[in-house]
Design a protein around this motif. Structure first.
Motif, short mmCIF file in Angstrom:
data_model
loop_
_atom_site.label_atom_id
_atom_site.label_comp_id
_atom_site.label_asym_id
_atom_site.label_seq_id
_atom_site.Cartn_x
_atom_site.Cartn_y
_atom_site.Cartn_z
N LYS A 54 0.84 -1.20 0.00
CA LYS A 54 0.00 0.00 0.00
C LYS A 54 0.88 1.25 0.00
CE LYS A 54 -2.91 2.59 3.13
NZ LYS A 54 -3.51 2.62 4.46
N HIS A 55 1.89 1.28 0.86
CA HIS A 55 2.77 2.43 0.95
C HIS A 55 3.49 2.67 -0.38
CE1 HIS A 55 5.46 5.37 2.71
NE2 HIS A 55 6.49 4.69 2.25
N GLU A 86 -10.19 1.89 -0.63
CA GLU A 86 -10.00 2.41 0.73
C GLU A 86 -9.35 3.79 0.79
OE1 GLU A 86 -9.54 -1.91 2.96
OE2 GLU A 86 -7.75 -0.68 2.72
N GLN A 87 -8.73 4.23 -0.30
CA GLN A 87 -8.00 5.50 -0.31
C GLN A 87 -8.59 6.45 -1.34
OE1 GLN A 87 -5.51 5.74 2.04
NE2 GLN A 87 -6.12 3.65 2.55
N ALA A 88 -8.52 7.73 -1.05
CA ALA A 88 -8.94 8.73 -2.03
C ALA A 88 -7.90 8.75 -3.15
CB ALA A 88 -9.05 10.10 -1.39
N CYS A 89 -8.37 8.86 -4.38
CA CYS A 89 -7.47 8.86 -5.53
C CYS A 89 -7.75 10.10 -6.38
CB CYS A 89 -7.67 7.58 -6.34
SG CYS A 89 -6.56 7.45 -7.74
N LYS A 90 -6.72 10.91 -6.59
CA LYS A 90 -6.87 12.14 -7.35
C LYS A 90 -6.78 11.94 -8.86
CE LYS A 90 -1.96 13.30 -6.84
NZ LYS A 90 -1.48 12.58 -7.96
N ASP A 114 -4.71 -9.36 5.69
CA ASP A 114 -4.27 -8.04 5.21
C ASP A 114 -4.89 -7.68 3.87
OD1 ASP A 114 -2.43 -8.70 7.18
OD2 ASP A 114 -0.74 -7.84 6.10
N PHE A 115 -5.09 -8.70 3.03
CA PHE A 115 -5.50 -8.46 1.65
C PHE A 115 -7.00 -8.61 1.41
CE2 PHE A 115 -1.02 -9.73 1.44
CZ PHE A 115 -0.50 -8.69 0.71
N ILE A 116 -7.75 -9.03 2.41
CA ILE A 116 -9.19 -9.25 2.23
C ILE A 116 -9.89 -7.92 1.99
CG2 ILE A 116 -11.31 -10.01 3.37
CD1 ILE A 116 -9.68 -12.26 4.66
N LEU A 117 -10.71 -7.89 0.96
CA LEU A 117 -11.47 -6.69 0.61
C LEU A 117 -12.69 -6.54 1.51
CD1 LEU A 117 -11.46 -7.20 -3.24
CD2 LEU A 117 -10.40 -5.29 -2.04
N PRO A 118 -13.08 -5.30 1.81
CA PRO A 118 -14.34 -5.10 2.51
C PRO A 118 -15.49 -5.64 1.64
CG PRO A 118 -13.11 -3.04 2.35
CD PRO A 118 -12.39 -4.05 1.52
N ASN A 124 -17.03 1.52 -3.16
CA ASN A 124 -16.08 2.54 -2.71
C ASN A 124 -14.99 2.85 -3.72
OD1 ASN A 124 -17.46 2.75 -0.24
ND2 ASN A 124 -16.33 1.03 0.59
N LEU A 125 -15.00 2.17 -4.85
CA LEU A 125 -14.01 2.46 -5.88
C LEU A 125 -14.29 3.83 -6.49
CD1 LEU A 125 -13.87 -0.98 -7.74
CD2 LEU A 125 -12.06 0.03 -6.33
N PRO A 126 -13.24 4.53 -6.91
CA PRO A 126 -13.48 5.79 -7.63
C PRO A 126 -14.15 5.49 -8.97
CG PRO A 126 -11.18 5.15 -7.81
CD PRO A 126 -11.83 4.17 -6.86
N PRO A 127 -14.69 6.50 -9.61
CA PRO A 127 -15.25 6.25 -10.94
C PRO A 127 -14.15 5.77 -11.89
CG PRO A 127 -15.74 8.48 -10.18
CD PRO A 127 -14.80 7.88 -9.19
N ILE A 128 -14.38 4.64 -12.51
CA ILE A 128 -13.41 4.07 -13.46
C ILE A 128 -14.18 3.77 -14.74
CG2 ILE A 128 -11.80 2.19 -13.93
CD1 ILE A 128 -11.46 1.92 -10.86
N ALA A 129 -13.75 4.42 -15.81
CA ALA A 129 -14.48 4.33 -17.07
C ALA A 129 -14.57 2.92 -17.62
CB ALA A 129 -13.85 5.27 -18.10
N ASN A 130 -13.51 2.15 -17.48
CA ASN A 130 -13.46 0.81 -18.09
C ASN A 130 -12.77 -0.16 -17.14
OD1 ASN A 130 -14.23 1.51 -21.06
ND2 ASN A 130 -12.69 3.02 -20.49
N VAL A 131 -13.45 -1.24 -16.81
CA VAL A 131 -12.89 -2.28 -15.94
C VAL A 131 -12.89 -3.59 -16.71
CG1 VAL A 131 -13.17 -3.55 -13.77
CG2 VAL A 131 -13.76 -1.10 -13.86
N PHE A 132 -11.75 -4.26 -16.71
CA PHE A 132 -11.59 -5.54 -17.40
C PHE A 132 -11.03 -6.56 -16.44
CE2 PHE A 132 -11.56 -2.42 -20.73
CZ PHE A 132 -12.10 -3.04 -21.85
N LEU A 133 -11.57 -7.77 -16.48
CA LEU A 133 -11.10 -8.89 -15.65
C LEU A 133 -10.67 -10.02 -16.57
CD1 LEU A 133 -14.04 -9.01 -13.07
CD2 LEU A 133 -11.84 -7.83 -12.80
#
Length: 183
Positions: A54-55, A86-90, A114-118, A124-133
């Motif tokens: 994270k750091h 979990e963090q604000a992203c500019k 440590d790695f488990i997602l809420p 809580n994700l910022p707006p992301i125009a395109n997500v691919f998995l």
């Protein structure tokens, strides 16, 4: 001006022909004309701790400005999702590409707290125009069920189910390059 791509590598050894190294080399070759690929070394990849990753991720993100593309490979994908939820992203994230990532807490083998997602991380994700998995159907390292769990949480994502059992994508991933160039 080249577009910025931030790539967060997998866990495990990251030397030549190990971990994400061949995938990174492939992306550098395929994207170098129009994209600047940033591939930070994440701390202690053979014994990763979320706080350290994270750091480092925060340091890398704070160096960037404007619009970016983010790619997370295996552990790198789950770290990106956790951090961004979990963090604000500019930054403006033009696309997020998650490759063969474990969904921590899903089953008995994947329990690093440590790695488990809420539970509601996606909200809580910022707006992301395109997500691919991306995930191989017969993957042996991170079972395909992890891809399905992310797909349920991220219904807006474009799903790329890859034939075979690749996890490290040593020979590259044409679908990823095509999707990045298609943004």
């Amino acid at each position: 001006m080249k577009k910025t791509v931030l790539f967060i590598h997998s866990a495990g050894p990251q030397g030549p022909n190990e971990g994400s190294s061949n995938l990174i080399a492939y992306l550098e070759k395929e994207l170098s004309d129009s994209y600047r690929l940033i591939t930070p070394e994440m701390p202690a990849p053979e014994e990763p701790k979320y706080d350290q990753w994270k750091h480092q991720l925060e340091k890398e993100i704070n160096k960037l400005h404007g619009e970016v593309i983010v790619i997370g490979h295996s552990l790198g994908g789950s770290v990106l999702l956790k951090y961004l939820s979990e963090q604000a992203c500019k930054l403006t994230i033009r696309g997020m590409f998650i490759l063969a990532s474990p969904y921590w807490g899903l089953d008995d083998e994947w329990q690093l707290n440590d790695f488990i997602l809420p539970h509601h991380f996606a909200e809580n994700l910022p707006p992301i125009a395109n997500v691919f998995l991306y995930h191989s159907r017969n993957e042996k390292i991170v079972p395909f069920i992890h891809h399905q769990a992310y797909a349920k949480k991220l219904p807006q994502a474009t799903l790329r189910q890859i034939e075979g059992d690749r996890h490290l994508f040593h020979d590259g991933l044409v679908e990823l390059v095509d999707d990045i160039k298609g943004l």
